[in-house]
Write a protein that holds these residues in place. Structure first.
Motif, PDB file in Angstrom:
ATOM      1  N   ASN A  49       0.798  -1.233   0.000  1.00  0.00           N
ATOM      2  CA  ASN A  49       0.000   0.000   0.000  1.00  0.00           C
ATOM      3  C   ASN A  49       0.827   1.277   0.000  1.00  0.00           C
ATOM      4  O   ASN A  49       0.325   2.328   0.375  1.00  0.00           O
ATOM      5  N   LYS A  50       2.089   1.193  -0.374  1.00  0.00           N
ATOM      6  CA  LYS A  50       2.929   2.388  -0.528  1.00  0.00           C
ATOM      7  C   LYS A  50       3.491   2.386  -1.937  1.00  0.00           C
ATOM      8  O   LYS A  50       3.790   1.332  -2.507  1.00  0.00           O
ATOM      9  N   LYS A  51       3.660   3.575  -2.506  1.00  0.00           N
ATOM     10  CA  LYS A  51       4.188   3.701  -3.858  1.00  0.00           C
ATOM     11  C   LYS A  51       5.637   3.209  -3.902  1.00  0.00           C
ATOM     12  O   LYS A  51       6.461   3.627  -3.092  1.00  0.00           O
ATOM     13  N   ILE A  52       5.926   2.296  -4.843  1.00  0.00           N
ATOM     14  CA  ILE A  52       7.264   1.719  -4.991  1.00  0.00           C
ATOM     15  C   ILE A  52       7.818   2.135  -6.352  1.00  0.00           C
ATOM     16  O   ILE A  52       7.334   1.668  -7.386  1.00  0.00           O
ATOM     17  N   PRO A  53       8.827   3.007  -6.390  1.00  0.00           N
ATOM     18  CA  PRO A  53       9.463   3.322  -7.670  1.00  0.00           C
ATOM     19  C   PRO A  53      10.403   2.183  -8.070  1.00  0.00           C
ATOM     20  O   PRO A  53      11.026   1.559  -7.222  1.00  0.00           O
ATOM     21  N   PHE A  54      10.480   1.907  -9.374  1.00  0.00           N
ATOM     22  CA  PHE A  54      11.365   0.841  -9.847  1.00  0.00           C
ATOM     23  C   PHE A  54      11.947   1.218 -11.201  1.00  0.00           C
ATOM     24  O   PHE A  54      11.437   2.103 -11.887  1.00  0.00           O
ATOM     25  N   THR A  55      13.042   0.545 -11.568  1.00  0.00           N
ATOM     26  CA  THR A  55      13.769   0.852 -12.795  1.00  0.00           C
ATOM     27  C   THR A  55      14.092  -0.437 -13.541  1.00  0.00           C
ATOM     28  O   THR A  55      14.496  -1.424 -12.925  1.00  0.00           O
ATOM     29  N   VAL A  56      13.935  -0.404 -14.858  1.00  0.00           N
ATOM     30  CA  VAL A  56      14.352  -1.486 -15.742  1.00  0.00           C
ATOM     31  C   VAL A  56      15.392  -0.905 -16.693  1.00  0.00           C
ATOM     32  O   VAL A  56      15.159   0.141 -17.296  1.00  0.00           O
ATOM     33  N   HIS A  57      16.553  -1.552 -16.792  1.00  0.00           N
ATOM     34  CA  HIS A  57      17.592  -1.089 -17.718  1.00  0.00           C
ATOM     35  C   HIS A  57      17.602  -2.002 -18.941  1.00  0.00           C
ATOM     36  O   HIS A  57      17.638  -3.223 -18.806  1.00  0.00           O
TER      37      HIS A  57
END
Length: 176
Positions: A49-57
């Motif tokens: 229930n919290k915003k999770i930033p993520f990255t794909v390279h």
């Protein structure tokens, strides 16, 4: 008649050879380049229930000369899928340059989530789609009770120490 048969066989052989050679050339060109997802990372601790930033390279690679041709790829479409039980959440990522594609997701439950990223070329030419799969352990959100008990305990300890110090000072004053 035998001469015409020989010419026909030679002609058919030539056409078949040409087709096989062109097919092999097309397959060879098909495998010259491709996509490679080099990482799929969450940029914050995954908490339900919290915003999770993520990255794909994403990189592109020339398979004939991989050491010389691995480059960041900023011209693909990247999606991420998050799955737990019957719940599936899809996100389209935005390009942040240098091959990094960013997104955010809010996962509704704690536990293990299957995460899969897909990178696709925009024109769907000869490059095949690439994918990467991982698993995130999503933690329960910290409840207010888990924060209150240490604070209450600290206040009780401070009050107890204050009480003993105050009583000691009062007893010393009464003795004089």
């Amino acid at each position: 008649m035998a001469k015409q048969t020989i010419w026909r066989v030679l002609f058919i052989f030539s056409v078949c050879s040409f087709l096989v050679a062109s097919q092999a050339s097309a397959q060879d060109n098909h495998h010259q380049s491709g996509l490679m997802i080099t990482s799929l990372t969450n940029d914050k601790e995954p908490i339900a229930n919290k915003k999770i930033p993520f990255t794909v390279h994403v990189s592109s690679i020339n398979e004939k000369d991989p050491e010389q041709s691995i480059k960041d790829d900023n011209h693909v479409v990247v999606y991420a899928f998050f799955k737990k039980g019957n719940e599936i959440i899809k996100r389209k990522l935005t390009n942040d340059q240098k091959g990094n594609y960013k997104g955010t997701v809010t996962l509704p439950w704690d536990g293990k989530w299957q995460v899969m990223a897909f990178a696709l070329t925009k024109d769907q030419g000869n490059i095949q789609p690439e994918s990467m799969k991982t698993e995130w352990k999503v933690e329960k959100p910290r409840s207010i009770q888990s924060i209150i008990w240490p604070i209450v305990l600290a206040v009780i300890i401070i009050l107890a120490i204050g009480y003993f110090i105050f009583n000691r000072l009062r007893l010393k004053r009464n003795d004089h």
